[in-house]
Design a protein around this motif. Structure first.
Motif, PDB file in Angstrom:
ATOM      1  N   ALA A  80      12.480  -5.779  -0.765  1.00 53.08           N
ATOM      2  CA  ALA A  80      11.475  -4.778  -1.091  1.00 53.08           C
ATOM      3  C   ALA A  80      11.873  -3.409  -0.566  1.00 53.08           C
ATOM      4  CB  ALA A  80      10.121  -5.201  -0.511  1.00 53.08           C
ATOM      5  N   SER A  81      12.434  -3.376   0.637  1.00 52.04           N
ATOM      6  CA  SER A  81      12.876  -2.101   1.209  1.00 52.04           C
ATOM      7  C   SER A  81      13.973  -1.469   0.361  1.00 52.04           C
ATOM      8  CB  SER A  81      13.372  -2.325   2.638  1.00 52.04           C
ATOM      9  OG  SER A  81      13.898  -1.134   3.186  1.00 52.04           O
ATOM     10  N   GLU A  82      14.906  -2.262  -0.104  1.00 48.80           N
ATOM     11  CA  GLU A  82      15.989  -1.731  -0.944  1.00 48.80           C
ATOM     12  C   GLU A  82      15.437  -1.196  -2.261  1.00 48.80           C
ATOM     13  OE1 GLU A  82      18.599  -5.040  -1.251  1.00 48.80           O
ATOM     14  OE2 GLU A  82      19.503  -4.756   0.752  1.00 48.80           O
ATOM     15  N   ALA A  83      14.441  -1.871  -2.816  1.00 51.25           N
ATOM     16  CA  ALA A  83      13.859  -1.407  -4.077  1.00 51.25           C
ATOM     17  C   ALA A  83      13.172  -0.055  -3.899  1.00 51.25           C
ATOM     18  CB  ALA A  83      12.869  -2.442  -4.606  1.00 51.25           C
ATOM     19  N   ASP A 110       0.860  -1.189   0.000  1.00 52.57           N
ATOM     20  CA  ASP A 110       0.000   0.000   0.000  1.00 52.57           C
ATOM     21  C   ASP A 110       0.896   1.239   0.000  1.00 52.57           C
ATOM     22  OD1 ASP A 110      -1.859   1.978   0.352  1.00 52.57           O
ATOM     23  OD2 ASP A 110      -2.710   1.180   2.210  1.00 52.57           O
ATOM     24  N   GLY A 111       0.846   2.032  -1.065  1.00 53.16           N
ATOM     25  CA  GLY A 111       1.659   3.243  -1.132  1.00 53.16           C
ATOM     26  C   GLY A 111       1.207   4.280  -0.119  1.00 53.16           C
ATOM     27  N   VAL A 112       2.174   4.955   0.485  1.00 50.22           N
ATOM     28  CA  VAL A 112       1.881   6.009   1.462  1.00 50.22           C
ATOM     29  C   VAL A 112       1.549   7.285   0.686  1.00 50.22           C
ATOM     30  CG1 VAL A 112       2.773   7.352   3.396  1.00 50.22           C
ATOM     31  CG2 VAL A 112       3.389   4.933   3.167  1.00 50.22           C
ATOM     32  N   SER A 113       0.295   7.715   0.771  1.00 47.52           N
ATOM     33  CA  SER A 113      -0.171   8.819  -0.074  1.00 47.52           C
ATOM     34  C   SER A 113       0.520  10.134   0.244  1.00 47.52           C
ATOM     35  CB  SER A 113      -1.689   8.987   0.075  1.00 47.52           C
ATOM     36  OG  SER A 113      -2.364   7.842  -0.394  1.00 47.52           O
ATOM     37  N   SER A 114       0.959  10.329   1.469  1.00 50.52           N
ATOM     38  CA  SER A 114       1.613  11.588   1.827  1.00 50.52           C
ATOM     39  C   SER A 114       3.047  11.661   1.328  1.00 50.52           C
ATOM     40  CB  SER A 114       1.588  11.772   3.343  1.00 50.52           C
ATOM     41  OG  SER A 114       2.246  10.684   3.992  1.00 50.52           O
ATOM     42  N   ALA A 115       3.580  10.560   0.794  1.00 52.01           N
ATOM     43  CA  ALA A 115       4.929  10.543   0.234  1.00 52.01           C
ATOM     44  C   ALA A 115       4.856  10.764  -1.267  1.00 52.01           C
ATOM     45  CB  ALA A 115       5.608   9.211   0.548  1.00 52.01           C
ATOM     46  N   THR A 116       6.003  11.002  -1.863  1.00 49.84           N
ATOM     47  CA  THR A 116       6.059  11.174  -3.311  1.00 49.84           C
ATOM     48  C   THR A 116       6.036   9.806  -4.001  1.00 49.84           C
ATOM     49  OG1 THR A 116       8.474  11.182  -3.293  1.00 49.84           O
ATOM     50  CG2 THR A 116       7.369  13.311  -3.121  1.00 49.84           C
ATOM     51  N   ARG A 117       5.406   9.751  -5.169  1.00 52.39           N
ATOM     52  CA  ARG A 117       5.377   8.554  -6.031  1.00 52.39           C
ATOM     53  C   ARG A 117       4.984   7.291  -5.258  1.00 52.39           C
ATOM     54  NH1 ARG A 117      11.356   9.315  -7.603  1.00 52.39           N
ATOM     55  NH2 ARG A 117      11.146   7.364  -8.769  1.00 52.39           N
ATOM     56  N   PRO A 118       3.893   7.321  -4.500  1.00 57.31           N
ATOM     57  CA  PRO A 118       3.517   6.127  -3.724  1.00 57.31           C
ATOM     58  C   PRO A 118       3.148   4.944  -4.599  1.00 57.31           C
ATOM     59  CG  PRO A 118       1.758   7.758  -3.685  1.00 57.31           C
ATOM     60  CD  PRO A 118       2.925   8.425  -4.336  1.00 57.31           C
ATOM     61  N   ASP A 119       2.597   5.205  -5.791  1.00 53.40           N
ATOM     62  CA  ASP A 119       2.243   4.101  -6.673  1.00 53.40           C
ATOM     63  C   ASP A 119       3.481   3.361  -7.164  1.00 53.40           C
ATOM     64  OD1 ASP A 119       2.873   6.507  -7.953  1.00 53.40           O
ATOM     65  OD2 ASP A 119       1.841   5.938  -9.792  1.00 53.40           O
ATOM     66  N   GLU A 120       4.556   4.115  -7.425  1.00 52.65           N
ATOM     67  CA  GLU A 120       5.807   3.475  -7.843  1.00 52.65           C
ATOM     68  C   GLU A 120       6.419   2.689  -6.692  1.00 52.65           C
ATOM     69  OE1 GLU A 120       8.584   5.946 -10.025  1.00 52.65           O
ATOM     70  OE2 GLU A 120       7.000   7.403 -10.452  1.00 52.65           O
ATOM     71  N   ALA A 121       6.303   3.205  -5.483  1.00 58.57           N
ATOM     72  CA  ALA A 121       6.872   2.517  -4.322  1.00 58.57           C
ATOM     73  C   ALA A 121       6.205   1.164  -4.108  1.00 58.57           C
ATOM     74  CB  ALA A 121       6.727   3.395  -3.084  1.00 58.57           C
ATOM     75  N   ALA A 169      13.206   5.405   2.048  1.00 58.12           N
ATOM     76  CA  ALA A 169      14.501   5.963   2.442  1.00 58.12           C
ATOM     77  C   ALA A 169      14.414   6.789   3.705  1.00 58.12           C
ATOM     78  CB  ALA A 169      15.061   6.815   1.294  1.00 58.12           C
ATOM     79  N   ASP A 170      13.230   7.297   4.054  1.00 59.13           N
ATOM     80  CA  ASP A 170      13.094   8.122   5.250  1.00 59.13           C
ATOM     81  C   ASP A 170      12.536   7.342   6.431  1.00 59.13           C
ATOM     82  OD1 ASP A 170      10.603   7.738   4.221  1.00 59.13           O
ATOM     83  OD2 ASP A 170       9.941   9.819   4.412  1.00 59.13           O
ATOM     84  N   ALA A 171      12.481   5.995   6.331  1.00 60.08           N
ATOM     85  CA  ALA A 171      12.008   5.189   7.456  1.00 60.08           C
ATOM     86  C   ALA A 171      13.020   5.275   8.600  1.00 60.08           C
ATOM     87  CB  ALA A 171      11.817   3.746   7.024  1.00 60.08           C
ATOM     88  N   TYR A 172      12.489   5.218   9.826  1.00 65.50           N
ATOM     89  CA  TYR A 172      13.380   5.325  10.993  1.00 65.50           C
ATOM     90  C   TYR A 172      14.368   4.167  11.032  1.00 65.50           C
ATOM     91  CZ  TYR A 172       9.673   8.533  12.417  1.00 65.50           C
ATOM     92  OH  TYR A 172       8.751   9.539  12.460  1.00 65.50           O
ATOM     93  N   GLU A 173      13.849   2.965  11.011  1.00 69.61           N
ATOM     94  CA  GLU A 173      14.680   1.771  11.033  1.00 69.61           C
ATOM     95  C   GLU A 173      13.848   0.615  10.518  1.00 69.61           C
ATOM     96  OE1 GLU A 173      17.333  -0.930  14.176  1.00 69.61           O
ATOM     97  OE2 GLU A 173      16.331   0.907  14.830  1.00 69.61           O
ATOM     98  N   LEU A 174      14.413  -0.179   9.641  1.00 67.87           N
ATOM     99  CA  LEU A 174      13.668  -1.291   9.072  1.00 67.87           C
ATOM    100  C   LEU A 174      13.594  -2.424  10.088  1.00 67.87           C
ATOM    101  CD1 LEU A 174      12.242  -2.635   6.681  1.00 67.87           C
ATOM    102  CD2 LEU A 174      14.493  -3.472   5.941  1.00 67.87           C
TER     103      LEU A 174
END
Length: 468
Positions: free
Chosen positions: A281-284, A237-248, A382-387
């Protein structure tokens, strides 16, 4: 007893200043009001009746249902002038190929012809009176050339392979996804997606409120080293408040699915394979922050502060085990075929509400009623606190179905019991139909978010149950 002289002026004739009835002189300019003779009344001017009757011509025939009539020209209308004399007929050019028909002949021809609209009559008269484009009409105008029907047919029929508009079915669709004829936005490929395999199926829909689908999924099946079959489903599920959530979400689902398909046939334990899939997935998703996107954010020095982001949840059914893994608030549910057995929610949200419940600050009803309930505390980006990938392994003792979904569904069936009530009884045997029913349940409830559901039947009946 003398009386004040009277006058009939309401304003001074000299300066138009207002006057009283008894004034003899204008108080503004000193005009002598007594020296002005009273104005004589104007003689009556009655309306003069016209003795000569006017013979109005009959209107031309009108096409039924049309507001317009056939076109007429001055020479076609008989009548008289104001003195009762016949109007002169218009001269017809003898050097023009237009037939020099009399008004009576034209009227007779018009009466015998079928009714036509004004535009059609004008077009017919224009094309009949001109042998070639640019020839002057009888009145001296230069009519527009009639369109070539072959050219019109060519414009109306797009080249083979052209995508036609779903609204007007005539215009071609441009590269931006809009009809070049009517301007209608075309459905995107991801607005509604379905995929079915023998052991897993998934459905994703844009919903009723969002302009695009920011969810994604990957479903597949592969063989384990012993030859047994493993089924897998990944939902993001893309995070709508982030940029390009559909690509993520698309990048995460694809990377996780490929990672599982590579690890499981090698004999990697399914729980370890799920952990590695979430890391892949996180790296992608992280790599999207370094790539230029359609929003032009590649030159923004702060782009990592609002980098592409998404949640992820996955499930693997293999060798009598049920493995789930997740980051964020997308969920997995267990629904047994025997509905007298209790269902269960297999994941724990990374969200503000879940933290409030876990720390004992609120009960579940209070936490999820709060406006901050769906604020996530874990995601891929990339802005996640810690995976922190979460994984769990279960060994059900009875057959059932695993529901893997985004919050676009579980918002309308949050508790495990609610989810079990909306899952069709034959979902294990018809997973695609079951996923369609669940998506329909979310849309019927309002469809406020994108909706994605994957169903994995668990057909093995092994002794023992619980979390491994």
């Amino acid at each position: 007893m003398s009386q004040k002289p009277q006058h009939d002026f309401s304003a001074c004739p000299g300066c138009t200043e207002p006057l009283d009835t008894g004034d003899r002189f204008c108080g503004a300019c000193g005009y002598d009001l007594t020296a002005v003779p009273a104005a004589a009344p104007e003689p009556d001017r009655p309306t003069v009746a016209i003795g000569t009757p006017v013979n109005w011509p009959e209107p031309p025939p009108r096409e039924p249902g049309s507001l317009s009539t056939a076109t007429q020209h001055p020479g076609d209308l008989p009548g008289t002038d104001s003195g009762g004399r016949d109007l002169p007929t218009m001269a017809v050019r003898t050097d023009h190929p237009y037939p020099a028909a009399t008004a009576e002949a034209r009227a007779a021809a018009a009466a015998s012809a079928p009714p036509v609209s004004a535009l059609a009559a004008l077009a017919a008269e224009t094309t009949a009176g001109s042998d070639q484009a640019g020839s002057p009409a009888p009145e001296g105008d230069f009519p527009l050339a009639a369109p070539d029907p072959r050219a019109a047919a060519q414009l109306a029929t797009p080249p083979a392979g052209t995508k036609l508009c779903v609204a007007c079915r005539a215009g071609a669709v441009d590269s931006d996804g809009y009809c070049e004829n009517c301007g209608h936005a075309q459905p995107r490929e991801r607005d509604h997606m379905e995929q079915e395999l023998s052991t897993v199926a998934a459905v994703s829909d844009r919903g009723l409120r969002h302009h695009r689908n920011e969810d994604a999924f990957a479903v597949s099946a592969t063989a384990l080293p012993d030859g047994s079959l493993a089924s897998l489903a990944i939902v993001c599920d893309g995070v709508s408040s982030a940029t390009r959530p559909d690509e993520a979400s698309a990048a995460a689902a694809q990377a996780a699915g490929q990672s599982l398909l590579a690890a499981l046939p090698r004999g990697t334990h399914p729980q370890q394979a799920m952990h590695e899939a979430i890391v892949a997935a996180s790296e992608a998703v992280n790599s999207l922050a370094e790539e230029p996107g359609q929003d032009g954010m590649e030159h923004d020095p702060h782009r990592h502060q609002n980098a592409p982001a998404c949640t992820i949840v996955g499930a693997v059914v293999a060798d009598g085990l049920l493995i789930v893994g997740w980051v964020g608030d997308s969920r997995a549910y267990w629904v047994p075929d025997d509905r007298t057995s209790p269902p269960a929610r297999l994941t724990q949200d990374d969200s503000w509400a879940a933290q409030m419940v876990a720390t004992g600050l609120m009960n579940e009803a209070e936490a999820y009623a709060d406006a901050r309930a769906h604020a996530i505390t874990g995601w891929l980006g990339a802005d996640a606190y810690e995976l922190e990938p979460h994984t769990a392994a279960f060994k059900p003792d009875r057959p059932g179905v695993v529901v893997v979904c985004t919050d676009g569904l579980w918002n309308y069936a949050e508790a495990a019991g609610e989810m079990a009530r909306v899952v069709p009884a034959d979902a294990a045997g018809r997973p695609l139909h079951g996923a369609q029913v669940l998506v329909g349940h979310a849309l019927d409830g309002g469809g406020h978010d994108n909706v994605t559901v994957a169903l994995l039947p668990f057909g093995l009946s092994s002794q023992g149950a619980g979390s491994a």
